[in-house]
Design a protein around this motif. Structure first.
Motif: not given
Lengths: 349, 349
Positions: A170-171, A174, A187, A200, A204, A215, A248, A250
């Motif tokens: 996930a990193y 992103t 997300f 995940r 992110y 965020e 994005f 999951s």
DNA sequence: CATTGTTATGTAAGCGCTTACAAAAAGTTG
DNA sequence: CAACTTTTTGTAAGCGCTTACATAACAATG
């Protein structure tokens, strides 16, 4: 000549070969203490009589079932099927049987099955996407009963498990979007009672922090890994005053829901909205535009978990930790820089 | 208070409750000949001791395993997963276990598994897409061993089986394309050693005949139900001097391969080429454009087959024939009239 | 050849449970 | 109350196989 029948026992074979039942059993179990000529004679008698060993009797007398229990939340999705395929291949190779139980995503059913199965019904357990392993992991560990968790995180203790690098995957995804210039990235989470969904989301968030992007809670939609949540999450994002330029999801199934919603708003992928999924199920390559996604090695996860379990069967109580198989960002056609991106707004590399 | 453990047997429960092991067994098996007070006493002792019956011993002594063997050609496709889901639901409801075996599409392995399993390892068999049932159906029937074939045709004898109306489904799909105006319709078969593949081809041919469209051998490509064959078949068709305006693949997976090939030729679905699949696996609705397909009631097939098998378990040797569940043409987005179609070229209705 | 050591085989108890049959207990009838 | 019937329970053989231990057979050595 009679074929396989319930009536032929080792006593019949012993009489036919002129040996004792103990010797027949030794031949059956490849015991070294049998003369080659004797072994041959017994094998021929088995063939002539169409003898097939009774598995229940072998299990009862020998104390082993040669069977592995596999608990899954449900069936019918390619995700579970791919993992089971890997499990099945490994078990077949080692001559073990696979007994399948479906928990229907119910924690109580899961714990009940575990209690029953771990009481001599199977030699070991593979638990796929377990719901509440904390309920029974301590007990199983104490009793040195062999088990492996597949795609799980979060029991508060170290135990045999195989997963994929959800956080890293996930990193990476992103980060990729950020480097394309996206600063508003929606997300959509999976079921937050599953560790993979938690990881995940954490990946992110970590990528946002690394690149100093604040965020925005409005850009996180809690889903359940099902397609309708992808659709609903995308609609919620697109209704915002400042909608994201990328989404994005999951998992791939939800990403496909996102794609539906985007198109229904008359927007284009990736020209107007970039989309990333997670899993790389076969269909990810088939949709148009082909989906950029984080690939999970599903079948290999099944294989590795099974190998780990077989090791534990040979050395009960042995200390085994968690193995994480690498995810991989698969770039396809569903992403591009945002429409209003310019070179000066790109993060410094 | 001790929890489930291998060490508690009916002898322990008998001692705890002050009865004989025979009585404990009667309680275990819900025998009518136990006084209510005695039954209660025994159940409480079981609870206190955390007793769990040993399945191997019960099977060995009682001659029944309470287990059903399910043979599948492979795993990982939505098709098999859906059928197993139906099987699993029914077996769970009746408290039976599902033991899963994968034949890897090998006839010898299939026959071997059947011989082994039918020798007391399982109480009945469900054979999904069997390869060579003729090898063993006669023997099983003679021995009154309960089994049901799922999605199969062609043993040359009447035996317990559940399938779908493959012929009718293919007829309907082909008819639909014809009524849209398509006169050149490519057909990609499944593995022609499977009866369902044979029936689908027959349905396609019958529809052509009904509407007086001559069959062109160049428009029939023999596939194996795998996606690459869809891709290859479509390529072969598109290389023809007079390519088809529609392609009907014998399953959804191959239809997705067709879609791939069409797009790689720079053609559009359905504007340039219409596509139809067969099965309606979950992924058919996920691809874009969503696939028009013939829906097989996969899960229901699993359920009905299991119910049929349970009936046979109660009445061994009972005569049961084949049940066919209806297919249904599911219209989605992958079809439209051919580009050169005009109203005057439509078949008279 | 006698002694010692190793290999191969036979015997029988037992794995945990089922169930047929015998015995005991309970209920019914005249 | 005695005789008969029905219900409940105990006993023990056995399901098919494993395996510990005892015995027999074979090989090696001095």
């Amino acid at each position: 000549m009679a074929k396989a029948s319930r009536k032929v026992t080792i006593l019949d074979v012993a009489a036919e070969a002129g040996v004792s039942s103990g010797t027949v059993s030794r031949v059956l179990n490849n015991d070294a203490h049998v003369r080659p000529e004797t072994r041959q004679r017994v094998l021929e008698a088995m063939e002539r009589l169409g003898f097939v060993a009774n598995r229940q009797a072998r299990s009862l007398a020998g104390g082993k079932t040669n069977t592995i229990g596999v608990l899954v939340p449900d069936l019918g999705t390619g995700y579970i099927g791919e993992i089971i395929r890997g499990i099945d291949a490994e078990l077949s190779f080692h001559g073990l049987d696979l007994v399948l139980y479906t928990t229907h995503r119910t924690a109580s059913k899961e714990a009940n099955y575990v209690a029953n199965l771990a009481s001599g019904m199977v030699d070991g357990l593979l638990l796929v996407l377990p719901r509440n392993p904390a309920d029974y992991v301590g007990n199983l560990t104490q009793r040195k009963f062999p088990f492996v968790l597949i795609d799980h995180q979060g029991t508060g203790r170290d135990c045999p498990a195989v997963g994929a690098t959800n956080w890293q995957g996930a990193y990476d995804a992103t980060e990729y979007l950020i480097k394309l210039g996206h600063k508003r990235i929606g997300f959509i989470t999976g079921s937050m009672d599953l560790g993979c969904a938690v990881d995940r989301l954490a990946g992110y968030r970590a990528a946002l922090r690394t690149y100093h992007i604040p965020e925005d809670p409005d850009l996180i939609y809690e889903g359940t890994f099902f397609q309708p949540d992808g659709y609903a999450g995308a609609c919620a994002f697109l209704d915002l005053p400042h909608p994201p330029t990328a989404i994005f999801a999951s998992n791939d199934v939800m990403a496909m829901g996102v794609m539906d919603a985007v198109r229904n708003r008359g927007l284009r992928i990736p020209d107007d909205i970039s989309v990333i999924g997670f899993d790389d199920i076969p269909q990810a390559a088939l949709v148009r535009p082909a989906l950029t996604t984080v690939q999970q090695p599903l079948e290999n996860m099944g294989r590795v978990a099974t190998q780990m379990l077989l090791d534990l069967l040979q050395q009960p109580g042995r200390e085994v930790g968690r193995i994480e198989l690498p995810t991989k960002l698969i770039l396809r056609e569903s992403c591009r820089p945002p429409r209003d991106a310019s070179e000066s707004s790109r993060p410094a590399l």
